[in-house]
Design an enzyme around this catalytic site. Structure first.
Site, PDB file in Angstrom:
ATOM      1  CG  LEU A  71      -0.528  -0.293   2.589  1.00 35.28           C
ATOM      2  CD1 LEU A  71      -0.163   1.238   3.166  1.00 35.28           C
ATOM      3  CD2 LEU A  71      -1.761  -0.735   3.227  1.00 35.28           C
ATOM      4  CB  ALA A  77      14.134  14.214 -11.981  1.00 32.22           C
ATOM      5  N   GLY A  78      13.899  14.899  -8.661  1.00 35.55           N
ATOM      6  CA  GLY A  78      13.511  16.117  -7.702  1.00 35.55           C
ATOM      7  C   GLY A  78      14.274  16.146  -6.834  1.00 35.55           C
ATOM      8  CB  CYS A 119       8.106   2.180   2.760  1.00 36.91           C
ATOM      9  SG  CYS A 119       6.786   1.677   3.503  1.00 36.91           S
TER      10      CYS A 119
HETATM   11  C1  UDX Z   1       5.973   2.987  -1.230  1.00 35.50           C
HETATM   12  C2  UDX Z   1       5.694   2.170  -2.174  1.00 35.50           C
HETATM   13  O1  UDX Z   1       4.971   2.911  -3.473  1.00 35.50           O
HETATM   14  C3  UDX Z   1       4.332   1.117  -1.593  1.00 35.50           C
HETATM   15  O2  UDX Z   1       4.159   0.146  -2.862  1.00 35.50           O
HETATM   16  C4  UDX Z   1       5.021   0.387  -0.645  1.00 35.50           C
HETATM   17  O3  UDX Z   1       4.207  -0.487  -0.259  1.00 35.50           O
HETATM   18  C5  UDX Z   1       5.469   1.422   0.463  1.00 35.50           C
HETATM   19  O4  UDX Z   1       6.554   2.214  -0.132  1.00 35.50           O
HETATM   20  P1  UDX Z   1       5.045   5.296  -0.006  1.00 35.50           P
HETATM   21  O5  UDX Z   1       6.052   5.191   0.862  1.00 35.50           O
HETATM   22  O6  UDX Z   1       3.597   5.640   0.496  1.00 35.50           O
HETATM   23  O7  UDX Z   1       4.861   3.845  -0.974  1.00 35.50           O
HETATM   24  O8  UDX Z   1       5.404   6.390  -1.180  1.00 35.50           O
HETATM   25  P2  UDX Z   1       5.377   6.628  -2.665  1.00 35.50           P
HETATM   26  O9  UDX Z   1       4.212   7.095  -3.209  1.00 35.50           O
HETATM   27  O10 UDX Z   1       6.173   5.379  -3.248  1.00 35.50           O
HETATM   28  O11 UDX Z   1       6.796   7.389  -2.822  1.00 35.50           O
HETATM   29  C6  UDX Z   1       7.934   7.479  -2.112  1.00 35.50           C
HETATM   30  C7  UDX Z   1       8.918   8.534  -2.276  1.00 35.50           C
HETATM   31  O12 UDX Z   1       9.307   8.781  -3.607  1.00 35.50           O
HETATM   32  C8  UDX Z   1       8.135  10.048  -1.886  1.00 35.50           C
HETATM   33  O13 UDX Z   1       9.147  10.653  -1.339  1.00 35.50           O
HETATM   34  C9  UDX Z   1       8.059  10.558  -3.271  1.00 35.50           C
HETATM   35  O14 UDX Z   1       7.901  11.965  -3.323  1.00 35.50           O
HETATM   36  C10 UDX Z   1       9.305  10.131  -4.083  1.00 35.50           C
HETATM   37  N1  UDX Z   1       8.921  10.213  -5.661  1.00 35.50           N
HETATM   38  C11 UDX Z   1       7.986   9.149  -6.157  1.00 35.50           C
HETATM   39  C12 UDX Z   1       9.762  10.600  -6.556  1.00 35.50           C
HETATM   40  O15 UDX Z   1      10.767  11.545  -5.871  1.00 35.50           O
HETATM   41  N2  UDX Z   1       9.738  10.301  -7.629  1.00 35.50           N
HETATM   42  C13 UDX Z   1       8.565   9.797  -8.265  1.00 35.50           C
HETATM   43  O16 UDX Z   1       8.486   9.702  -9.589  1.00 35.50           O
HETATM   44  C14 UDX Z   1       7.871   8.828  -7.487  1.00 35.50           C
END
Ligand code: UDX
Length: 451
Positions: A158, A265-266, A273
């Protein structure tokens, strides 16, 4: 409808509270057990202890109709046919490995309090993210204690902000089953009954052995982390060469084999997680004698952490080489939008580093300020964007909340002292901001290019 299954959910944090509420909504009789009195009191009143869209109505409904209870009393585990282990596995202090103490104490709680079922063995379903090998260890410990239990490892995938939807309509479900076929069949049948609406919806269900189920979760998170660090490494190349990473991501994303998701990107990934899961995975690979297989994850982690250094260096450069006394408006503190979670948040880390280098940081966030006020009382937090922008020498957008994505550059310019902005999530239109008179800098992105 068949009478629901009697279920316990051990651990009522993010994962457990959502899971308990969704299982009650599926028609089961659910008790959530946690050691945190304050959390349990809130949940028992139908109030989530964190921000998650759609959770509150489910909690309120379950609590009101009696299908959902929360307690700190472990004897409430008695009588349940299925026990879900949904406790946290945070990074262990001073190490990359996962702290497994909550999982093992949940197992001991089951041994001490669960009662045999007249319908067959009890079923213990592990949902926590654990090092490969744990499920067998749990099964061995239960057998050694004389508990007639089938262990099923059923990782969750999730995403915060979509947790209810991801629990009720996941992309797939994975059951890690014991090698003994008959006992595996019992586990499968009982979990199928619990997940009846998911099975009826035809959602793919994979039956695998324990280590595969455990690895699926960390492999998925490692892949996602790698994808983000890949595009962030391209952002470094773009900065060095004058290319634009957003256009590059768009172009490669049209290839179905690559896909356009998770190519933003960022300032990089954070949260409860991805960072800790890739580290625990590396630690476990070392224990298994195959650390070389995951050395690339060390690079994934390094690229990710470099994004934060880069954001702070860029802020200093834009402010003329030093940050002392520079008023920086930080927009966003949570690790991603639509969440109040600041665990390992890149935005919060950058805000703290700017403060450490002498900047006068004024930060705001639509949901994360309460947690930050507790964790970082030294940071100046304000309640509105207007207050944060007022008199700022530099603006940094660090979490892509919709309110910030839709900021009007012309109006924002009337509030700040100097119109300089770092778009840490590459979500603003560089041309609109530049045309409005701002010195705009993205992450691996050119504002001056006409293409
Ligand atoms: C993640 C996984 O997506 C999920 O499947 C797992 O069960 C738990 O970990 P979550 O921690 O809720 O979920 O966040 P997610 O939406 O995956 O984003 C993680 C991080 O990556 C955030 O800090 C987000 O800002 C960053 N991110 C995400 C990016 O920098 N670039 C992206 O393209 C996508």
């Amino acid at each position: 409808m068949l009478p629901g299954v009697k279920i316990s959910v051990i651990g009522c944090g993010y994962l457990g509270a959502v899971h308990a509420a969704c299982m009650a909504d599926f028609g089961h009789d659910v008790v959530g057990v946690d050691i945190d009195e304050a959390k349990v009191a809130k949940l028992a009143a139908g109030v989530p202890s964190f921000h998650e869209p759609g959770l509150e109505p489910l909690l309120r409904q379950g609590v009101a109709d009696g299908s959902l209870r929360f307690t700190t009393d472990k004897t409430a585990l008695a009588g349940a046919r299925v026990h879900f282990i949904a406790v946290g596995t945070p990074q262990r202090g001073g190490s990359y490995a996962a702290d497994m103490s909550y999982v093992w104490s949940a197992v001991e709680d089951i041994i001490a309090n669960a009662t045999p079922s007249s319908d067959g063995p009890i079923v213990v379903v592990g949902k926590s993210t654990v090092p490969v090998g744990t499920a067998q260890g749990v099964a061995d410990r239960l057998a050694e204690a004389g508990v007639d239990a089938v262990v099923v490892w059923n990782p969750e995938f999730l995403r915060e902000g979509y947790a209810v939807q991801d629990t009720q309509r996941p992309d797939r479900v994975v059951y890690g089953l014991p090698d003994d076929r008959d006992r595996g069949e019992i586990g499968r049948a009982v979990v199928d009954e619990v997940y009846a609406p998911i099975i009826a919806a035809g959602i793919p269900r994979l039956l695998v052995n324990y280590p595969t189920a455990e690895l699926v979760k960390v492999a998925a998170n490692s892949f996602l982390a790698t994808k983000i660090s890949f595009i962030n490494s391209m952002a470094e190349l773009c900065d060095a060469s004058g290319a634009d990473v957003s256009r590059l991501a768009e172009a490669i994303g049209h290839d179905d084999r690559i896909g356009s998701k998770f190519l933003q990107a960022g300032i990089g990934f954070g949260g409860g997680c991805l960072p800790k899961d890739i580290r625990a995975f590396m630690a476990r690979a070392g224990e298994l004698g195959v650390d070389q297989s995951l050395t690339f994850l060390r690079e994934v982690d390094s690229i990710n952490m470099r994004r934060r250094d880069h954001a702070v260096d860029l802020a200093s450069e834009m402010a003329g080489g030093r940050l002392v006394g520079v008023k920086v408006a930080v927009l966003g503190l949570t690790f991603k939008p639509d969440s109040d979670d600041v665990r390992d948040s890149p935005a919060l880390d950058i805000a703290g580093r700017l403060w450490g280098r002498g900047a006068n940081v004024v930060a705001t966030d639509p949901a994360g300020t309460e947690a930050v006020r507790l964790a970082r009382p030294d940071l100046h937090i304000v309640d509105s964007v207007q207050e944060a922008l007022s008199g700022a020498d530099l603006v940094m957008l660090l979490t892509a909340w919709q309110d910030y994505v839709h900021l009007d550059p012309a109006h924002a310019k009337t509030l700040v002292a100097t119109p300089r902005i770092i778009d840490g999530r590459n979500v603003l239109d560089p041309h609109a901001w530049t045309d409005a008179g701002w010195d705009y800098r993205g992450m691996g992105r050119r504002s001056s290019s006409i293409w």
